[in-house]
Design an enzyme around this catalytic site. Structure first.
Site: not given
Ligand code: SF4
Length: 350
Positions: A93-94, A97, A106, A110, A113, A115, A272, A309, A316
């Site tokens: 995205r950037y 990085r 996981c 959660c 989440c 994702r 999000d 985000d 962000k």
């Protein structure tokens, strides 16, 4: 706590994975949760389960399926991670990085989440890992790699060592970061052997994911101490969650508690707009109010950035209470106690 290398695998094997096991333990009704757990997997480790005091408390809300997860129709991927992936699992995205999704599993799934569309859905295959490494090696602008998932620290030690070694062999890769919730959900995974592996690949940063003060306890504190003693810089990302931590007192206690276990609070994330998580969303004003209650009232070390985000993968944006105002050629600054002070700014002195 046992440092037996297989202890964490035993703990994972003993995790609750079905609404019936939850019902047995808490006397709740399993039927309404079955369809939810079929759509979005359920796993709660013995350690995380032990933190639940009563059904519906902040720990419960984070890990126990809720039928409302099936009711909202938001996007599965509002940050457009899939379209920003030049190869599967690598989000670029950037410019300098990337986020690399090296695991899909996981310790605890959660419920909030971002994702949800992919966690708990099988292992990353070797072909896409090779493709990602080729992309990284062939893109000199990339200097910072964030391993994420899923939880990278659920990979076996040898696999993690191999992965980190291959990244370190790329000359332009300067920084490696790992995002993990294992210190919170499966602290026994942070074994001395794992720490020995990680410390071979400095500079290495770990971002933990604590959301509530009850997640700070002797087990998670000891896991973080083992990482810190291995020379690993620890930061924390918290998600602002309705019914969990959307309260200034809870957040203050979380942020000061993190510093005490050697973790620097880094981000508070606005939720999000991800399908199946709408019931956790708070207003942005709630986040701003929390930030106003932290900034100045706590040490700067304990004060994270509050970020949103942007949808569409636009990156962000930090969100702050209003501290700066210009009025009639004057620069007015508001103190943490609310006092407005005129400040002489060379740029606007006549
Ligand atoms: S540990 Fe992270 S990736 Fe895994 S379910 Fe929780 S929020 Fe999602």
């Amino acid at each position: 706590m046992s440092f037996n290398e297989s202890q964490w695998q035993k703990s994972l094997a003993a995790a609750i994975t079905s609404p019936d096991e939850l019902a047995e333990r808490f006397g709740t009704e399993p039927e309404p949760l079955r369809a939810v757990a079929n759509r979005y997997p359920l796993r709660i480790t013995p350690h995380y389960l032990s933190l639940i005091r009563i059904p519906g408390d902040p720990i419960w809300r984070q890990c126990v399926p809720d039928p409302v997860e099936l009711e909202d129709d938001q996007s599965e991927d509002p940050l457009c991670e899939e379209s920003l992936s030049p190869v599967p699992g690598l989000i670029h995205r950037y410019p300098d990085r990337v986020v690399w999704l090296v695991a899909n599993e996981c310790a605890v799934y959660c419920r909030f989440c971002m994702r949800k569309r992919r966690v708990g859905c099988g292992r990353t295959d070797a072909t896409s890992r090779d493709a990602a490494l080729n992309y990284l090696a062939g893109t000199p602008a990339i200097r910072d790699i964030i391993l994420s998932g899923g939880d990278p620290l659920l990979l076996p030690d040898e696999e993690l060592a191999d992965l980190l070694g291959r990244l370190r062999a790329i000359p332009h890769v300067e920084i490696i970061r790992i995002g993990t919730r294992v210190p919170v959900t499966l602290p026994e995974r942070i074994t001395p052997a794992l720490c020995q592996v990680l410390k071979r690949f400095h500079p290495l940063y770990i971002n933990t994911h604590f959301n509530h003060p009850a997640e700070i306890n002797p087990e998670s504190a000891a896991a973080c101490a083992r990482l810190a003693d291995a020379g690993i810089q620890l930061g924390n990302q918290t998600v602002l969650l309705r019914g969990v931590n959307d309260d200034p007192g809870v957040m203050r206690s979380l942020m000061t508690g993190l510093l005490k276990i050697r973790i620097r609070p880094y981000y508070i994330h606005q939720m999000d707009l991800v399908r199946g998580t709408g019931h956790f969303r708070t207003t942005v004003d709630c986040g701003i109010e929390i930030m106003a209650s932290l900034r100045g009232h706590l040490s700067g070390l304990a004060t994270p950035y509050y970020v949103i985000d942007l949808p569409g993968g636009k990156g962000k944006v930090p969100v702050l209470p209003e501290y700066v105002r210009r009025q009639n050629g004057k620069l007015l600054l508001r103190s943490y106690l609310g006092e407005v002070v005129e400040y002489s700014d060379p740029a606007i002195v006549e």
